[in-house]
Scaffold this active site. Structure first.
Site, PDB file in Angstrom:
ATOM      1  N   ASP A  10       5.391   4.652   3.602  1.00  0.00           N
ATOM      2  CA  ASP A  10       5.700   3.225   3.461  1.00  0.00           C
ATOM      3  C   ASP A  10       4.429   2.426   3.719  1.00  0.00           C
ATOM      4  OD1 ASP A  10       6.994   0.829   3.212  1.00  0.00           O
ATOM      5  OD2 ASP A  10       8.189   1.004   5.031  1.00  0.00           O
ATOM      6  N   ASP A 105       6.011   0.165  -2.983  1.00  0.00           N
ATOM      7  CA  ASP A 105       5.295   0.431  -1.734  1.00  0.00           C
ATOM      8  C   ASP A 105       5.900   1.525  -0.866  1.00  0.00           C
ATOM      9  OD1 ASP A 105       7.525  -1.044  -1.123  1.00  0.00           O
ATOM     10  OD2 ASP A 105       6.516  -2.427   0.235  1.00  0.00           O
ATOM     11  N   GLU A 106       6.875   2.262  -1.357  1.00  0.00           N
ATOM     12  CA  GLU A 106       7.399   3.363  -0.551  1.00  0.00           C
ATOM     13  C   GLU A 106       7.961   4.460  -1.437  1.00  0.00           C
ATOM     14  OE1 GLU A 106      10.916   2.763   1.859  1.00  0.00           O
ATOM     15  OE2 GLU A 106      11.404   0.928   0.758  1.00  0.00           O
TER      16      GLU A 106
END
Length: 353
Positions: A10, A105-106
Site C-alpha cells: 500500500d 496504489d495498492e
C-alpha cells in the site's frame, strides 16, 4: 497444501506523495489532492501533516480548509499517478505473476511459489519497498501474512513506510487481540451490533459457534467465524475485473422518508467520486445505479442507461427506487457500472463538477 505467502503493498498517501516528489516545496507542509473548495470539491487524499489537523479523504475541501487554513490543495494529475502505478507494478512482476491490483496504489501479491530470496516473502517485501523508494522516490508499506485478510491488516500496522510480518504460528495469538472493527466487511453498524452482544474482540467472537453467528448475522456469520480464527481462503486473482464501484451506508436510525434519503445523497456521491478516482485506466464509467434497503430488509436496485452521474440524476433514480417500497430506509447505496476497456486509456475528471 503449501503454506501461502501473501504480500499486501500500500503506497503511503500516494497522490500526495507524487505531488511532493515532483514539487519539493510542498514537502513538510499540509497538502491535499482534490477539488477546489469554491466548486464543492472533495479531498482524494492528503499527507500526514494535513492528517494531523483532522483532514481526511472524502472530506469536502471547504471543511478541510476550516480544519487547516494553511492547507494547500492541488488538482489531481491522474496521468502522473497512473504512470507511477505502472512503474510499481513492473517491480511487482519481477517477483510473481500473481498480482491483484485493488487500486492505483495498492495490490496483493501471492509469492508462495517465488524462488526469489530463497522463497522468503519477508525479504521480497523488503526488496520491493527498497526498489520503489530508489526508483520512484516515494514510500510504500507492506504486510506479509498467510492470507489476504491478515496481509492487509499487516500493511497498515506500521504505516507509513513500514513492514509488518505475521507468520503462520503467530496467527492465532495476533488475531485473538484484534478488535472486531478490524475484520474485513465489519462496518460501524455490525461492530455496534457485535458490541451489544458483548463481542468486542476476536477472542470473544471465538466463543460463539458458527450456527449462533449465522442466526444473528445471516450468511456473514460464517465469514465472521472464519475471520475470528484468522481463516481467509480468498485467492489472489490477477485476472479479476471489477463490474462496478459503489458506496453504501447503513444508518443507525432508519431514514423515515424520501426527503431524509435525498439529504444523504451528496455525501455518498462525494465518497463515490473519491473511490472512482482510484480505479485504473482500463475501466470506463458506465450506467449509474442506486440501491435502497428498507427497514424490513427488502431491497431494490435501480440503474439507468444514458443517465448522468450528477446529483440530479441520482436524485431522480433514488426517488423512483424509494417509491417502489415507500418505507423507512436502513441502507442507501450509490454506484456506477464499469466498462472494461482492457488497457484503454481515458482521463477521468472526477473531482471537479
Amino acid at each position: 497444501m503449501t503454506q501461502r505467502k501473501i504480500i499486501h503493498v500500500d503506497c503511503d498517501c500516494f497522490y500526495a506523495a507524487i505531488e511532493m516528489r515532483d514539487d519539493p516545496s510542498l514537502a513538510g507542509k499540509p497538502l491535499a489532492v482534490g477539488g477546489s473548495a469554491d466548486r464543492r470539491g472533495v479531498i482524494a487524499t492528503c499527507n500526514y501533516e494535513a492528517r494531523a489537523y483532522g483532514v481526511r479523504s472524502a472530506m469536502s475541501s471547504g471543511h478541510a480548509l476550516k480544519l487547516c487554513p494553511d492547507l494547500t490543495i492541488v488538482k489531481p494529475r491522474m496521468d502522473a499517478y497512473r504512470e507511477a502505478s505502472k512503474e510499481i507494478h513492473t517491480i511487482f512482476s519481477d517477483y510473481t505473476d500473481l498480482i491483484e491490483p485493488l487500486s492505483l496504489d495498492e495490490a496483493y501479491l501471492d509469492v508462495s511459489d517465488s524462488a526469489h530470496f530463497g522463497g522468503s516473502a519477508t525479504r521480497i517485501a523488503q526488496d520491493i519497498r527498497r526498489r520503489v523508494s530508489n526508483q520512484l522516490h516515494i514510500t510504500v508499506s507492506a504486510g506479509v501474512a498467510p492470507n489476504k485478510f491478515l496481509a492487509k491488516i499487516a500493511s497498515d500496522w506500521r504505516k507509513p513506510n513500514g513492514l509488518f510480518v505475521i507468520t503462520p504460528d503467530q496467527v492465532e495469538e495476533f488475531v485473538s487481540g484484534l478488535p472486531v472493527s478490524k475484520l474485513h466487511g465489519v462496518g460501524k453498524v455490525t461492530a455496534d451490533k457485535l458490541g451489544k452482544l458483548g463481542i468486542n474482540d476476536c477472542l470473544q467472537l471465538r466463543e460463539w459457534d458458527k450456527l449462533a453467528l449465522v442466526r444473528e448475522f445471516g450468511s456473514f456469520g460464517e465469514r465472521l467465524w472464519s475471520l475470528a480464527r484468522g481463516i481467509d481462503e480468498r485467492l489472489v486473482h490477477n485476472d479479476s475485473r471489477r463490474q462496478s464501484i459503489s458506496v453504501e451506508n447503513t444508518y443507525d436510525v432508519d431514514l423515515p422518508d424520501l426527503r431524509s434519503c435525498l439529504d444523504k445523497l451528496p455525501e455518498l456521491l462525494e465518497t463515490l467520486k473519491t473511490r472512482m478516482a482510484r480505479i485504473d485506466s482500463s475501466y470506463r464509467p458506465g450506467k449509474p445505479f442506486v440501491k435502497v434497503k428498507f427497514h424490513d430488509f427488502t431491497q431494490t436496485t435501480l440503474e439507468q442507461a444514458g443517465a448522468g452521474r450528477d446529483l440530479g440524476s441520482y436524485q431522480l433514480m433514488l426517488t423512483q427506487a424509494f417509491n417502489r417500497g415507500g418505507k423507512p430506509v436502513r441502507l442507501l447505496g450509490v454506484g456506477v457500472r464499469l466498462e472494461d476497456l482492457r488497457g484503454g486509456f481515458e482521463q477521468m475528471e472526477l473531482f471537479e463538477r
